[in-house]
Design a protein around this motif. Structure first.
Motif, PDB file in Angstrom:
ATOM      1  N   LYS A 192       0.830  -1.209   0.000  1.00 14.99           N
ATOM      2  CA  LYS A 192       0.000   0.000   0.000  1.00 14.99           C
ATOM      3  C   LYS A 192       0.868   1.265   0.000  1.00 14.99           C
ATOM      4  N   ARG A 193       1.960   1.215   0.738  1.00 16.70           N
ATOM      5  CA  ARG A 193       2.868   2.372   0.759  1.00 16.70           C
ATOM      6  C   ARG A 193       3.492   2.593  -0.609  1.00 16.70           C
ATOM      7  N   GLN A 194       3.886   1.524  -1.270  1.00 14.63           N
ATOM      8  CA  GLN A 194       4.481   1.631  -2.596  1.00 14.63           C
ATOM      9  C   GLN A 194       3.482   2.188  -3.595  1.00 14.63           C
ATOM     10  N   GLU A 195       2.230   1.757  -3.498  1.00 15.79           N
ATOM     11  CA  GLU A 195       1.185   2.272  -4.397  1.00 15.79           C
ATOM     12  C   GLU A 195       1.001   3.772  -4.196  1.00 15.79           C
ATOM     13  N   ALA A 196       1.023   4.197  -2.925  1.00 17.28           N
ATOM     14  CA  ALA A 196       0.880   5.622  -2.636  1.00 17.28           C
ATOM     15  C   ALA A 196       2.056   6.408  -3.192  1.00 17.28           C
ATOM     16  N   LYS A 197       3.249   5.823  -3.064  1.00 25.16           N
ATOM     17  CA  LYS A 197       4.448   6.491  -3.576  1.00 25.16           C
ATOM     18  C   LYS A 197       4.381   6.643  -5.089  1.00 25.16           C
ATOM     19  N   GLU A 198       3.945   5.573  -5.770  1.00 27.20           N
ATOM     20  CA  GLU A 198       3.837   5.618  -7.231  1.00 27.20           C
ATOM     21  C   GLU A 198       2.762   6.598  -7.685  1.00 27.20           C
ATOM     22  N   SER A 199       1.727   6.768  -6.873  1.00 28.27           N
ATOM     23  CA  SER A 199       0.654   7.714  -7.192  1.00 28.27           C
ATOM     24  C   SER A 199       0.992   9.132  -6.731  1.00 28.27           C
ATOM     25  N   LYS A 200       2.153   9.259  -6.061  1.00 25.30           N
ATOM     26  CA  LYS A 200       2.639  10.547  -5.572  1.00 25.30           C
ATOM     27  C   LYS A 200       1.658  11.197  -4.601  1.00 25.30           C
ATOM     28  N   VAL A 201       1.131  10.371  -3.711  1.00 25.38           N
ATOM     29  CA  VAL A 201       0.254  10.873  -2.648  1.00 25.38           C
ATOM     30  C   VAL A 201       0.805  10.384  -1.315  1.00 25.38           C
ATOM     31  N   ALA A 202       0.497  11.126  -0.241  1.00 23.39           N
ATOM     32  CA  ALA A 202       0.955  10.728   1.090  1.00 23.39           C
ATOM     33  C   ALA A 202       0.244   9.443   1.518  1.00 23.39           C
ATOM     34  N   TYR A 203       0.997   8.513   2.050  1.00 23.13           N
ATOM     35  CA  TYR A 203       0.386   7.247   2.488  1.00 23.13           C
ATOM     36  C   TYR A 203      -0.409   7.458   3.766  1.00 23.13           C
ATOM     37  N   ARG A 204      -1.598   6.949   3.796  1.00 21.47           N
ATOM     38  CA  ARG A 204      -2.437   6.926   4.991  1.00 21.47           C
ATOM     39  C   ARG A 204      -3.048   5.538   5.099  1.00 21.47           C
ATOM     40  N   TYR A 205      -3.042   4.967   6.285  1.00 24.63           N
ATOM     41  CA  TYR A 205      -3.684   3.662   6.485  1.00 24.63           C
ATOM     42  C   TYR A 205      -5.178   3.793   6.157  1.00 24.63           C
ATOM     43  N   ASP A 206      -5.707   2.816   5.426  1.00 26.91           N
ATOM     44  CA  ASP A 206      -7.075   2.931   4.904  1.00 26.91           C
ATOM     45  C   ASP A 206      -8.160   2.396   5.833  1.00 26.91           C
ATOM     46  N   ASP A 207      -7.822   2.134   7.087  1.00 33.18           N
ATOM     47  CA  ASP A 207      -8.795   1.644   8.076  1.00 33.18           C
ATOM     48  C   ASP A 207      -9.446   0.329   7.657  1.00 33.18           C
ATOM     49  N   ALA A 208      -8.672  -0.506   6.971  1.00 31.91           N
ATOM     50  CA  ALA A 208      -9.216  -1.786   6.495  1.00 31.91           C
ATOM     51  C   ALA A 208      -9.722  -2.661   7.635  1.00 31.91           C
ATOM     52  N   CYS A 209      -9.128  -2.529   8.814  1.00 33.99           N
ATOM     53  CA  CYS A 209      -9.521  -3.373   9.943  1.00 33.99           C
ATOM     54  C   CYS A 209     -10.363  -2.621  10.980  1.00 33.99           C
ATOM     55  N   ALA A 210     -10.757  -1.395  10.665  1.00 29.81           N
ATOM     56  CA  ALA A 210     -11.439  -0.565  11.657  1.00 29.81           C
ATOM     57  C   ALA A 210     -12.829  -1.060  12.008  1.00 29.81           C
ATOM     58  N   SER A 211     -13.474  -1.820  11.104  1.00 26.93           N
ATOM     59  CA  SER A 211     -14.861  -2.258  11.352  1.00 26.93           C
ATOM     60  C   SER A 211     -15.026  -3.745  11.103  1.00 26.93           C
ATOM     61  N   LEU A 212     -14.068  -4.524  11.550  1.00 23.88           N
ATOM     62  CA  LEU A 212     -14.167  -5.974  11.356  1.00 23.88           C
ATOM     63  C   LEU A 212     -15.253  -6.568  12.256  1.00 23.88           C
ATOM     64  N   PRO A 213     -15.881  -7.677  11.839  1.00 23.95           N
ATOM     65  CA  PRO A 213     -16.868  -8.339  12.694  1.00 23.95           C
ATOM     66  C   PRO A 213     -16.222  -8.865  13.974  1.00 23.95           C
ATOM     67  N   ASP A 214     -17.031  -9.008  15.010  1.00 30.07           N
ATOM     68  CA  ASP A 214     -16.524  -9.386  16.326  1.00 30.07           C
ATOM     69  C   ASP A 214     -15.703 -10.667  16.326  1.00 30.07           C
TER      70      ASP A 214
END
Length: 432
Positions: A104-126
């Motif tokens: 994900k960091r590499q993708e952000a670098k290639e897109s020339k945007v600052a990397y931010r964690y995408d909260d992929a695990c922020a709403s996982l089921p219990d």
């Protein structure tokens, strides 16, 4: 409460010493305690003995503190407070692998945007959140609104909510990340003002977010000191010898002079030469420049020479390897051509060392040495000179050049009459 929080991972940097000095001064002004917090939770980078070396250096500079705390001793609090945030849903478990996050960091670098964690695990089921089979980190939830930092030096700085992601506060091995441990420890110690380098500025909103999430309402003040540049105008690094406090002390710079210079840098003191105790009377964080300060070794040499001049002769004599006021006075004569106690020690040592006499004047030197060994004691240099000149039968440059080398071990230097005043009691030892 103020705190100085070094890591035992290398030699103390002058930037760290500057932070320690400022914390000490302000603690005295506010009549608050100063604690030393050794931030030792990164076991892989810790160097054995560096913690004691840090404390020894603080002692050399006269920096007093009320107690020493090792951050690793607080890990039970870090764990408990991370668990509190999880229970209150202010933090969440993250199962993202290192490889996935690197992708994900590499993708952000290639897109020339600052990397931010995408909260992929922020709403996982219990059932996934409580899964103990797979390794996970703990992340605090990102802020919903901007965080404002009011700084004594930088002024007011605003960090927008989208500049801070849901960052990790506990590693997979359940050790705390730097920002979490730091924020919790500052709470535990009831720290009122944090003085540190501006390289920590990006950490400040994260630490504020952590404390607010934990329900801590006390406002902590901040002062972020500008970085120190080397003589080339680049950030001073470990590659610069002068960045190491240990190196400066070994080179013969007095602690009082180093402290004087570090307080003077980027500041507006009422006078150029002063001692730490004096700085407590007038120091003000608001007078520190917002711009980086450039380290000037020549300025430090000048300040060091002035502090050496202020030393009592007997104290200076110890710096050059003696315990004799006369030798201390002798060392001060050499200050015209020396800037450090190491230089002075070498000058004094050459007087008492075996002399290297050029072949063309070796015979004259031997004649002078014999005359000195056989000579009576003379209080005044002129009487001594007249006697040795008569006994040796030498005159002019054939006399004065070998005489200087025999007495001082150097071709050039202070007037021999000045030197003689302080070595007359050591003559036979000098020409042994």
């Amino acid at each position: 409460m103020l705190r100085f929080a070094p890591s035992p991972t290398g030699d103390m940097h002058i930037g760290n010493l500057r932070v320690a000095l400022f914390n000490y001064i302000v603690s005295k002004q506010r009549k608050e305690e100063l604690i030393i917090r050794i931030e030792d939770t990164d076991k892989d980078r810790n160097i054995e003995g560096k913690d004691q070396e840090i404390l020894d250096i603080l002692g050399v500079f006269g920096i007093e503190y009320s107690q020493v705390i090792y951050q690793s001793q607080n890990m039970r609090y870090h764990s408990a407070m991370a668990l509190q945030l999880l229970h209150e849903l202010k933090a969440f478990n993250c199962f993202c692998s290192t490889d996935w996050l690197d992708k994900k960091r590499q993708e952000a670098k290639e897109s020339k945007v600052a990397y931010r964690y995408d909260d992929a695990c922020a709403s996982l089921p219990d059932e996934l959140v409580i899964d103990n089979e797979n390794p996970f980190t703990v992340r605090i939830r990102k802020p919903m609104e901007a965080i404002v930092v009011k700084d004594y030096i930088k002024g007011e700085i605003k960090f927008e909510a989208n500049e801070i992601d849901s960052f990790i506060i506990m590693r997979q091995d359940k050790r705390p990340m730097y920002n979490f441990a730091c924020a919790v420890d500052d709470m535990i110690s009831d720290v009122s003002l944090i003085i540190r380098g501006e390289d920590h500025m990006s950490n400040t909103p994260k630490q504020i977010l952590i404390r607010e999430a934990l329900g801590y309402t006390k406002k902590i003040e901040y002062a972020h000191l500008p970085i120190i540049l080397n003589e080339s105008g680049k950030k001073m690094s470990k590659r610069d010898d002068a960045s190491s406090v240990k190196w400066l002390l070994e080179e013969g710079y007095l602690p009082s002079a180093i402290a004087n210079y570090l307080i003077l840098m980027g500041n507006k003191p009422p006078k150029e030469i002063f001692h730490l105790a004096e700085a407590i009377e007038w120091f003000d964080l608001k007078n520190i420049s917002k711009s980086p300060a450039r380290f000037d070794i020549n300025m430090l040499k000048h300040i060091n020479r002035e502090h050496i001049k202020m030393l009592e002769p007997k104290e200076l004599s110890r710096y050059v390897g003696f315990a004799d006021e006369e030798i201390g006075e002798l060392a001060k004569i050499y200050l015209e051509e020396s800037n450090t106690t190491r230089d002075l020690k070498a000058k004094i040592a050459s007087i008492f060392a075996d002399k290297e006499i050029p072949d063309e004047i070796k015979e004259s030197a031997q004649i002078i040495i014999k005359a000195i060994k056989d000579a009576p004691y003379f209080e005044e240099y002129d009487e001594f000179k007249t006697y040795i000149m008569k006994e040796s039968g030498l005159k002019g440059k054939n006399f004065f050049r070998p005489l200087r080398l025999v007495l001082t071990g150097a071709e050039h230097g202070p007037d021999i009459s000045l030197v003689y005043k302080y070595i007359k009691n050591y003559l036979r030892e000098i020409v042994k």
